[in-house]
Scaffold this active site. Structure first.
Site, short mmCIF file in Angstrom:
data_model
loop_
_atom_site.label_atom_id
_atom_site.label_comp_id
_atom_site.label_asym_id
_atom_site.label_seq_id
_atom_site.Cartn_x
_atom_site.Cartn_y
_atom_site.Cartn_z
N SER A 138 0.80 -1.23 0.00
CA SER A 138 0.00 0.00 0.00
C SER A 138 0.83 1.28 0.00
O SER A 138 0.28 2.35 -0.23
CB SER A 138 -0.94 0.01 1.21
OG SER A 138 -1.86 -1.04 1.15
N PHE A 148 -9.64 9.63 16.33
CA PHE A 148 -10.69 8.96 17.07
C PHE A 148 -10.29 7.64 17.71
O PHE A 148 -11.09 7.04 18.43
CB PHE A 148 -11.89 8.75 16.14
CG PHE A 148 -12.38 10.03 15.52
CD1 PHE A 148 -13.06 10.98 16.27
CD2 PHE A 148 -12.11 10.33 14.18
CE1 PHE A 148 -13.49 12.17 15.71
CE2 PHE A 148 -12.53 11.52 13.61
CZ PHE A 148 -13.21 12.45 14.37
#
Length: 524
Positions: free
Chosen positions: A110, A290
């Site tokens: 990736s 988060f």
């Protein structure tokens, strides 16, 4: 060749399978085809507007088999058979294929792929924001080989820019937008070898805060890489793995705040409640982290603390669209990849469906007249589904026959390798004895591995909006950001822009001169 008893089993199953009444009438299919043909003919009138805005959706690990399976799942979640369902990306008028190999790898990772589709340059496996002259883990090969991304080109052109991901914000995909690193795993200085630190290389979290100081929106996970080592996490106070990791003692959240002009409204949030309480019209810069690491899978998400990808995208767009010069937004459905690596197809496919929901949300908030939207993947996985399943079969269900070799049933979804390889009493596990519909069920694989691997085949590229037709065939992956930059008149290739002789940016909707007059030059 299909064995006779399998033909009988398949034939019986398919005869008894559900066929919608309307599909029994040939006129249904003929009318559908004619409507599709009419829509295709309309595409002859090309959209050659300037792309004021660019949105790039990246489904990490979202190969074509994942797209198809997600389509079926989306339909079945709405109580349909599923196969006839249209994903939001299915509605895009232009589709291409992207060749995903890295400069040193047939089956890519990736990081090297992110460098290709964001920076326009193919690179080595495991490296981000650098050319192939940089070798993985070798810090001293970085200097002078840095390459910049379309996010940087957009910011330099006066546009607002944003990054939204379900992974940590310094993971491989987002990091290629702003960092230059010989190793994708250098999340903080805690993960870097002493040699790299002594040679002056900086970790990716540090680069996020320092390389492009005015990224307008950053949302995802990765809190722990921003704080000094052993700093207690605000949400998981008793979890040692959630604590800060930085050896340099820096508080990068405070540094981020200090970089913002006093007359601007900057907000740091760490939970969904704080995010949704914001008034986007009064937010100039937003940092939302988060989770300590990657965000939770959509199926596991805590609705009180973690926003969905769709919710993050909506807030990001409400902030970014305030800029009259437009914006660039990178959105990553990053945990599709993680679900596949763990052999948990249900997790992966629900992540893909949620990303498609975010694509739909973005579509309602923007216009194809001035917004180029590109949806693609960095690579595929060795994920497949088959077994002659009948129409409407649960995407997580069993094939309609047993193996003609070991006489055991098997699920339609399988992996070429991965953690789902299991042997019980010297034989393949009997899946009818386990809960194969469980969220964390690991589908059977052919080869035992702790983590399933990527696949090497081409991936799809879906495009709509200005200049979307330039994504039209089989392309090298690094071609993608060149198209996006060309469409939006940013970067180095500007001769085709109607305003090219002036020093100002293009006005929204400014027409391009005929493409045939100007060759598509290389940006870098």
């Amino acid at each position: 060749m299909i064995l006779p008893f399998l033909v009988l089993a398949i034939g019986t199953c398919l005869t008894n399978s559900f066929v919608p009444e309307k599909e029994k009438d040939p006129s249904y299919w003929r009318q559908q085809a004619q409507e599709t043909l009419k829509n295709a003919l309309k595409l002859q009138k090309l959209n050659t507007n300037v792309a004021k805005n660019i949105i790039m959706f990246l489904g990490d690990g979202m190969g074509v088999s994942t797209v198809t399976a997600a389509r079926i799942l989306k339909g079945q979640l709405h109580h349909n058979t599923g196969e006839e369902t249209r994903l939001e990306m299915d509605k895009f008028p232009f589709v291409a294929l992207s060749k995903t190999y890295n400069t040193n790898a047939q089956v890519p990772d990736s990081a090297g792929t992110a460098t290709a589709y964001l920076c326009g340059v193919k690179a080595n496996e495991g490296t981000v924001g650098v050319s192939a002259a940089t070798e993985r883990t070798r810090c001293n090969t970085t200097q002078g080989n840095e390459v910049t991304s379309i996010l940087r080109w957009a910011k330099d052109a006066g546009k607002s820019v944003g990054i939204v991901t379900t992974t940590r914000v310094n993971h491989a995909t987002p990091s290629a937008a702003y960092a230059h690193s010989a190793d994708r795993d250098w999340y903080s200085d805690n993960e870097m070898p002493p040699e790299a630190l002594s040679q002056g290389c900086k970790d990716i979290a540090y680069q996020l805060m320092h390389n492009i100081k005015d990224i307008d929106v950053i949302m995802g996970g990765g809190r722990k890489y921003m704080y000094p080592k052993n700093r207690t996490d605000v949400e998981y106070e008793l979890d040692e793995k959630a604590r800060g990791t930085r050896l340099d003692g820096l508080d990068l959240i405070s540094i981020w705040k200090s970089f913002k002009p006093r007359h601007k409204h900057s907000h740091y949030v760490w939970n969904r409640t704080e995010l949704l309480a914001l008034d986007p019209s009064r937010v100039d810069y937003l940092l939302g982290l988060f989770e300590p690491g990657d965000m939770q899978y959509e199926l596991n998400r805590n609705n009180l603390t973690d926003p969905s990808l769709s919710e993050m995208v909506e807030v990001a767009l409400r902030i970014l669209t305030k800029n009259p010069k437009g914006f660039f937004l990178l959105v990553e459905g990053g945990r599709i990849d993680h679900g596949h690596h763990e052999g948990k197809a249900k997790q992966a496919l629900h992540e893909a469906v949620e990303m498609d929901e975010a694509i739909g949300k973005a579509g309602t908030m923007t216009s194809q007249k001035d917004t180029l939207t590109v949806v693609t993947a960095d690579h595929s996985h060795v994920f497949t589904f088959g077994g002659y399943t009948p129409r409407g079969n649960s995407i997580f269900g069993l094939a309609p026959m047993v193996s003609d070799t070991d006489k055991k049933p098997f699920t339609a979804i399988l992996y070429g390798n991965g953690p789902g390889y299991k042997v019980v009493d010297g034989e393949r596990e009997n899946v009818s004895m386990v809960d194969y519909a469980h969220n964390n069920y690991q589908a059977q694989s052919a080869v035992p591995l702790r983590h399933e691997t990527h696949g090497g085949e081409d991936v799809a590229v879906f495009a709509k909006g200005p200049m979307a037709h330039l994504l039209h065939g089989v392309h090298e992956q690094n071609y993608i950001p060149h198209v996006m930059a060309y469409a939006s008149c940013i970067g180095a290739n500007l001769d085709h822009c109607a305003w090219a002789s002036s020093a100002s940016s293009p006005s929204p909707g400014a027409l391009l001169l005929p493409l045939a007059l100007f060759p598509l030059r290389t940006l870098f």
